[in-house]
Design a protein around this motif. Structure first.
Motif, PDB file in Angstrom:
ATOM      1  N   ALA A   1    -125.209  59.538 -10.855  1.00  0.00           N
ATOM      2  CA  ALA A   1    -124.790  58.499  -9.913  1.00  0.00           C
ATOM      3  C   ALA A   1    -123.462  57.877 -10.349  1.00  0.00           C
ATOM      4  O   ALA A   1    -122.595  57.584  -9.511  1.00  0.00           O
ATOM      5  N   ARG A   2    -123.309  57.671 -11.657  1.00  0.00           N
ATOM      6  CA  ARG A   2    -122.033  57.114 -12.142  1.00  0.00           C
ATOM      7  C   ARG A   2    -120.882  58.081 -11.868  1.00  0.00           C
ATOM      8  O   ARG A   2    -119.798  57.664 -11.425  1.00  0.00           O
ATOM      9  N   ASP A   3    -121.113  59.364 -12.093  1.00  0.00           N
ATOM     10  CA  ASP A   3    -120.062  60.346 -11.809  1.00  0.00           C
ATOM     11  C   ASP A   3    -119.694  60.350 -10.330  1.00  0.00           C
ATOM     12  O   ASP A   3    -118.523  60.496  -9.965  1.00  0.00           O
ATOM     13  N   LEU A   4    -120.716  60.182  -9.473  1.00  0.00           N
ATOM     14  CA  LEU A   4    -120.439  60.123  -8.032  1.00  0.00           C
ATOM     15  C   LEU A   4    -119.633  58.879  -7.685  1.00  0.00           C
ATOM     16  O   LEU A   4    -118.691  58.938  -6.883  1.00  0.00           O
ATOM     17  N   LEU A   5    -119.972  57.751  -8.281  1.00  0.00           N
ATOM     18  CA  LEU A   5    -119.203  56.527  -8.050  1.00  0.00           C
ATOM     19  C   LEU A   5    -117.751  56.711  -8.482  1.00  0.00           C
ATOM     20  O   LEU A   5    -116.822  56.289  -7.780  1.00  0.00           O
ATOM     21  N   PHE A   6    -117.554  57.345  -9.637  1.00  0.00           N
ATOM     22  CA  PHE A   6    -116.192  57.571 -10.116  1.00  0.00           C
ATOM     23  C   PHE A   6    -115.422  58.487  -9.157  1.00  0.00           C
ATOM     24  O   PHE A   6    -114.217  58.315  -8.974  1.00  0.00           O
ATOM     25  N   ALA A   7    -116.139  59.454  -8.569  1.00  0.00           N
ATOM     26  CA  ALA A   7    -115.470  60.374  -7.639  1.00  0.00           C
ATOM     27  C   ALA A   7    -115.174  59.697  -6.306  1.00  0.00           C
ATOM     28  O   ALA A   7    -114.109  59.921  -5.712  1.00  0.00           O
ATOM     29  N   GLN A   8    -116.110  58.890  -5.824  1.00  0.00           N
ATOM     30  CA  GLN A   8    -115.924  58.226  -4.527  1.00  0.00           C
ATOM     31  C   GLN A   8    -114.953  57.053  -4.597  1.00  0.00           C
ATOM     32  O   GLN A   8    -114.288  56.728  -3.613  1.00  0.00           O
ATOM     33  N   TYR A   9    -114.899  56.432  -5.763  1.00  0.00           N
ATOM     34  CA  TYR A   9    -114.021  55.273  -5.939  1.00  0.00           C
ATOM     35  C   TYR A   9    -113.196  55.485  -7.208  1.00  0.00           C
ATOM     36  O   TYR A   9    -113.408  54.835  -8.225  1.00  0.00           O
ATOM     37  N   PRO A  10    -112.244  56.413  -7.153  1.00  0.00           N
ATOM     38  CA  PRO A  10    -111.505  56.797  -8.366  1.00  0.00           C
ATOM     39  C   PRO A  10    -110.636  55.661  -8.898  1.00  0.00           C
ATOM     40  O   PRO A  10    -110.125  54.824  -8.139  1.00  0.00           O
ATOM     41  N   ALA A  11    -110.466  55.652 -10.207  1.00  0.00           N
ATOM     42  CA  ALA A  11    -109.636  54.635 -10.843  1.00  0.00           C
ATOM     43  C   ALA A  11    -108.165  54.855 -10.537  1.00  0.00           C
ATOM     44  O   ALA A  11    -107.392  53.895 -10.427  1.00  0.00           O
ATOM     45  N   PHE A  12    -107.778  56.123 -10.386  1.00  0.00           N
ATOM     46  CA  PHE A  12    -106.389  56.453 -10.082  1.00  0.00           C
ATOM     47  C   PHE A  12    -106.339  57.199  -8.748  1.00  0.00           C
ATOM     48  O   PHE A  12    -107.283  57.876  -8.361  1.00  0.00           O
ATOM     49  N   HIS A  13    -105.249  57.055  -8.031  1.00  0.00           N
ATOM     50  CA  HIS A  13    -105.061  57.702  -6.732  1.00  0.00           C
ATOM     51  C   HIS A  13    -106.249  57.429  -5.804  1.00  0.00           C
ATOM     52  O   HIS A  13    -106.916  58.365  -5.326  1.00  0.00           O
ATOM     53  N   PRO A  14    -106.558  56.164  -5.515  1.00  0.00           N
ATOM     54  CA  PRO A  14    -107.736  55.845  -4.691  1.00  0.00           C
ATOM     55  C   PRO A  14    -107.690  56.459  -3.306  1.00  0.00           C
ATOM     56  O   PRO A  14    -108.725  56.683  -2.694  1.00  0.00           O
ATOM     57  N   GLY A  15    -106.511  56.789  -2.800  1.00  0.00           N
ATOM     58  CA  GLY A  15    -106.426  57.363  -1.466  1.00  0.00           C
ATOM     59  C   GLY A  15    -106.934  58.782  -1.378  1.00  0.00           C
ATOM     60  O   GLY A  15    -107.149  59.316  -0.292  1.00  0.00           O
ATOM     61  N   ARG A  16    -107.147  59.439  -2.533  1.00  0.00           N
ATOM     62  CA  ARG A  16    -107.593  60.829  -2.525  1.00  0.00           C
ATOM     63  C   ARG A  16    -109.110  60.962  -2.456  1.00  0.00           C
ATOM     64  O   ARG A  16    -109.637  62.071  -2.414  1.00  0.00           O
ATOM     65  N   ALA A  17    -109.845  59.855  -2.490  1.00  0.00           N
ATOM     66  CA  ALA A  17    -111.310  59.920  -2.499  1.00  0.00           C
ATOM     67  C   ALA A  17    -111.833  60.381  -1.145  1.00  0.00           C
ATOM     68  O   ALA A  17    -111.217  60.130  -0.104  1.00  0.00           O
ATOM     69  N   PRO A  18    -112.983  61.083  -1.114  1.00  0.00           N
ATOM     70  CA  PRO A  18    -113.609  61.446   0.161  1.00  0.00           C
ATOM     71  C   PRO A  18    -113.883  60.186   0.990  1.00  0.00           C
ATOM     72  O   PRO A  18    -114.182  59.121   0.438  1.00  0.00           O
ATOM     73  N   LYS A  19    -113.789  60.303   2.291  1.00  0.00           N
ATOM     74  CA  LYS A  19    -113.952  59.127   3.146  1.00  0.00           C
ATOM     75  C   LYS A  19    -115.401  58.682   3.267  1.00  0.00           C
ATOM     76  O   LYS A  19    -115.685  57.504   3.409  1.00  0.00           O
ATOM     77  N   GLU A  20    -116.332  59.606   3.244  1.00  0.00           N
ATOM     78  CA  GLU A  20    -117.737  59.254   3.427  1.00  0.00           C
ATOM     79  C   GLU A  20    -118.559  59.768   2.254  1.00  0.00           C
ATOM     80  O   GLU A  20    -118.412  60.907   1.827  1.00  0.00           O
ATOM     81  N   SER A  21    -119.439  58.908   1.747  1.00  0.00           N
ATOM     82  CA  SER A  21    -120.278  59.302   0.626  1.00  0.00           C
ATOM     83  C   SER A  21    -121.291  60.346   1.074  1.00  0.00           C
ATOM     84  O   SER A  21    -121.853  60.254   2.171  1.00  0.00           O
ATOM     85  N   PRO A  22    -121.580  61.342   0.240  1.00  0.00           N
ATOM     86  CA  PRO A  22    -122.560  62.374   0.607  1.00  0.00           C
ATOM     87  C   PRO A  22    -123.979  61.843   0.492  1.00  0.00           C
ATOM     88  O   PRO A  22    -124.239  60.819  -0.154  1.00  0.00           O
ATOM     89  N   ASP A  23    -124.920  62.536   1.113  1.00  0.00           N
ATOM     90  CA  ASP A  23    -126.334  62.198   0.948  1.00  0.00           C
ATOM     91  C   ASP A  23    -126.729  62.443  -0.506  1.00  0.00           C
ATOM     92  O   ASP A  23    -126.339  63.443  -1.118  1.00  0.00           O
ATOM     93  N   LEU A  24    -127.531  61.524  -1.040  1.00  0.00           N
ATOM     94  CA  LEU A  24    -127.945  61.649  -2.436  1.00  0.00           C
ATOM     95  C   LEU A  24    -128.949  62.782  -2.620  1.00  0.00           C
ATOM     96  O   LEU A  24    -128.852  63.569  -3.559  1.00  0.00           O
TER      97      LEU A  24
END
Length: 689
Positions: free
Chosen positions: A334-357
């Protein structure tokens, strides 16, 4: 005070004033840290609400005990002691670290009150602590990088190991200790050459060793090393600070807050949505958790706070028997998913919608494998919660229709018949007809009034073997002079497992019916022999008369003399008590059952290596009897072998679900004839005087 060397605030670096460089490092470091922190907080602001600011005095006490005193760390002695040393060192050295940052901007800065005896005492203490932290960090690096305890391992299906990050951070901590020691040591060495007053060096400390080693160095060399050590420390300090939000060591920042906000009660389950009453749930568009943002903000804080120590999974019975569940990796994924969805750098590159868990980072089998025993939560040193997350994920699966085939029939039977076996309501009290005379069990009828109500629940009412627990309970209640009755056909399943398996609306129907019947009986007290029913009535219901488990009734009877027991036979039997999860960990009833056993004269009792709050779940709680998990072996088999290792040949428990599993496990383990299982109330019934 005159010093032997120029301070960093007065020195020059590459033709630039060092003070300007110090200010730039502070401004850049704090700005980067603030930006990273804001981006980590972003998903928490989008998460579901939670209530974590009640009962402030209890929360402060938890912080003092679990966070500050590191209460749970010594449960793993080697790692625990190392962590306590590093943690205590950080607390002690934090004052010095801040002082060193300011020293680069303000010449000779000293905190108010630290220029006299207090400062001298602190200087000695911090030198000792810095040396201890360095030693603990080096030992920890060897453990993580070379010895590698099994609980740190990462199975291939869970991705990469985190050893490199752990060793890297320990190296940063070591560098902080070394540079601070070099900074102090060069100053002491120069003072010794010039006869200028300096802080006293503690023999054997890092600073003392540097001072001794550099005693013959030239003033120019000492000045260079002094300033170099300062900036190496300053850069390492701010690099470390900005590195924390990027990985598992974010817990250094979040653990204090996570412990403050940790759950204060055990055994209960969070509501579907905080702020909504049960009668308002129909207004929700969806139940449970399907995407990462559906968790509460506290549960996202849990993901950030995981130290990746592996203690939760090391104590998880599902993980021990090879089920596809590891609490540690529920959090890490879950933490890795949070880091991917809300990246510390280049926030505009994150996927727009979170995937189903479910179907994404989690599998359905993984979530259904949990027995909700609570061993993971009991072990976690930073207050991470798992049961509420599991239940919320199950609520989401139930709503989507993703229910294991083996659970569909018992859940339907609960809805239609009020018990998972689908048996007739009128047969719920038939066990009482078999109860040995002279005990007469009164079934409640509408309009009656009873003093004590014996809440039997489904398994003890319908299972042929478990009915003997109900019968023994009836005889014990009669022996202590209790006037009691049962609801019989008016009773339905407590709904304990229905709620924990995500069927919230079904649970509420069962709770409403049982509450009405219990209140209609006029009972002043409710007694049950089932820890799951006990937990439901105490933690999930409300507005009921006092509820107690029969072990509490028996302890009271022993103490007031109404329950008299004859001596155990000299037949070579040795008894081991197995703590049921929902009697022990979730309700704290550890000593009462043992007090009952010890009240039987001549009974020999031993403790298993995993007992009390570290008891090992039997794997059979409630609807888990119907679930068919993928596993390498049964939890119950491991448990009966623990009893055999302890030298016991009789396992005693105080839960019908545990008894079912233990008796079955004895057969599977090939221990028939050498091991038996019995319920506590049955054992007492056998020894009634």
């Amino acid at each position: 005070m005159e010093t032997a060397l120029l301070s960093p605030a007065k020195a020059w670096v590459f033709f630039l004033p060092a003070r300007a460089l110090s200010i730039a490092i502070v401004l850049v470091g704090l700005t980067i840290f603030a930006v990273l922190l804001a981006r980590r907080l972003k998903p928490m602001l989008r998460a579901a609400p939670d209530r974590r600011f009640d009962r402030l005095s209890e929360r402060v006490f938890r912080v003092l005990k679990i966070w500050l005193a590191q209460w749970r760390q010594p449960r793993y002695p080697a790692a625990g002691i190392l962590h306590i040393v590093i943690f205590a060192g950080f607390l002690c050295l934090s004052v010095r670290s801040v002082q060193m940052v300011i020293l680069g901007m303000v010449d000779g800065f000293v905190f108010p009150g630290f220029s006299g005896p207090l400062g001298e005492a602190y200087d000695g203490l911090r030198q000792v602590m810095a040396t201890a932290v360095l030693a603990a960090s080096l030992v920890s690096m060897v453990r993580r990088g070379i010895l590698k305890p099994a609980r740190y391992a990462v199975p291939a299906r869970y991705g990469r190991e985190h050893t490199a990050e752990a060793v890297f951070v320990l190296a940063l901590i070591s560098l902080l200790m070394l540079t601070e020691g070099l900074f102090d040591g060069t100053l002491a060495a120069a003072a010794g050459r010039q006869g200028v007053a300096a802080a006293t060096m503690v023999p054997g400390s890092v600073a003392w060793l540097f001072a001794r080693a550099l005693g013959g160095a030239s003033p120019q060399t000492l000045q260079f090393l002094h300033v170099a050590a300062y900036f190496a420390h300053d850069l390492t300090f701010f690099f470390f600070l900005c590195f924390l939000p990027l990985g598992k060591h974010f817990h250094v920042v979040t653990s204090l807050f996570n412990v403050f906000c940790m759950r204060l009660d055990r055994g209960n389950v969070k509501p579907v949505r905080y702020g909504l009453g049960d009668d308002q749930l129909d207004t929700l568009d969806a139940f449970g958790v399907k995407k990462i943002e559906d968790f509460t903000w506290k549960h996202l804080l849990d993901f950030y706070s995981c130290a990746d120590c592996g203690r939760c999974s090391d104590n998880c019975p599902a993980n021990a028997v090879g089920r596809p569940l590891s609490p540690r990796f529920l959090t890490i994924k879950a933490r890795d998913l949070l880091f991917a969805q809300y990246p510390a750098f280049h926030p505009g590159r994150a996927p727009k919608e979170s995937p189903d868990l479910i179907g994404g980072i989690y599998t359905a089998d993984e979530i259904w494998s949990c027995t909700t025993c609570g061993a993971c939560e009991e072990e976690c040193p930073v207050g991470i919660e798992y049961i509420d997350k599991i239940v919320d994920l199950r609520r989401g699966m139930i709503e989507a229709g993703h229910v294991p085939q083996s659970l569909q029939k018992p859940l339907r039977a609960l809805e239609t018949r009020g018990n998972p076996w689908g048996k007739m309501e009128k047969k719920r009290g038939d066990w009482a007809k078999e109860a040995a005379t002279p005990v007469a069990v009164k079934p409640f009828e509408v309009g009656d009034t009873v003093d004590t109500l014996f809440f039997v629940d489904s398994i003890t009412s319908y299972d042929d073997r478990m009915q003997r627990i109900a019968q023994a309970t009836a005889r014990v209640l009669a022996a202590v002079g209790t006037d009691f009755a049962i609801l019989g056909k008016h009773e339905k399943d407590s709904g304990h497992e229905a709620r924990r398996f995500g069927e919230e609306m079904l649970f509420q129907d069962l709770r409403t019916h049982n509450t009405e019947m219990i209140l209609a009986s006029g009972a002043r007290r409710v007694v049950t022999a089932d820890p799951h029913a006990y937990n439901a009535l105490v933690k999930d219901y409300g507005n009921l008369p006092p509820v107690e488990h029969v072990c509490q009734t028996m302890v009271r009877g022993i103490r007031d003399g109404s329950l008299r027991l004859h001596a155990a036979r000299s037949d070579g039997k040795v008894y081991a008590y197995h703590d049921p999860c929902y009697l022990g960990r979730h309700n704290g009833l550890y000593e009462e059952p043992r007090a009952v056993l010890d009240a039987i004269p001549g009974l020999r009792r031993v403790e298993m290596r995993r007992s009390r709050d570290r008891s090992f779940c039997c794997g059979g709680g409630g609807l888990m009897l119907f679930y068919e998990p993928e596993e390498e072996q049964r939890m119950g088999v491991l448990r009966v072998r623990m009893a055999a290792e302890a030298g016991a040949n009789v396992m005693v428990t105080a839960c019908p679900f545990c008894l079912v599993n233990m008796e079955d496990a004895i057969k599977v383990a090939g221990l028939e004839g050498s091991m038996e299982a019995v319920d506590l109330v049955e054992l007492v019934d056998r020894h009634l005087a």
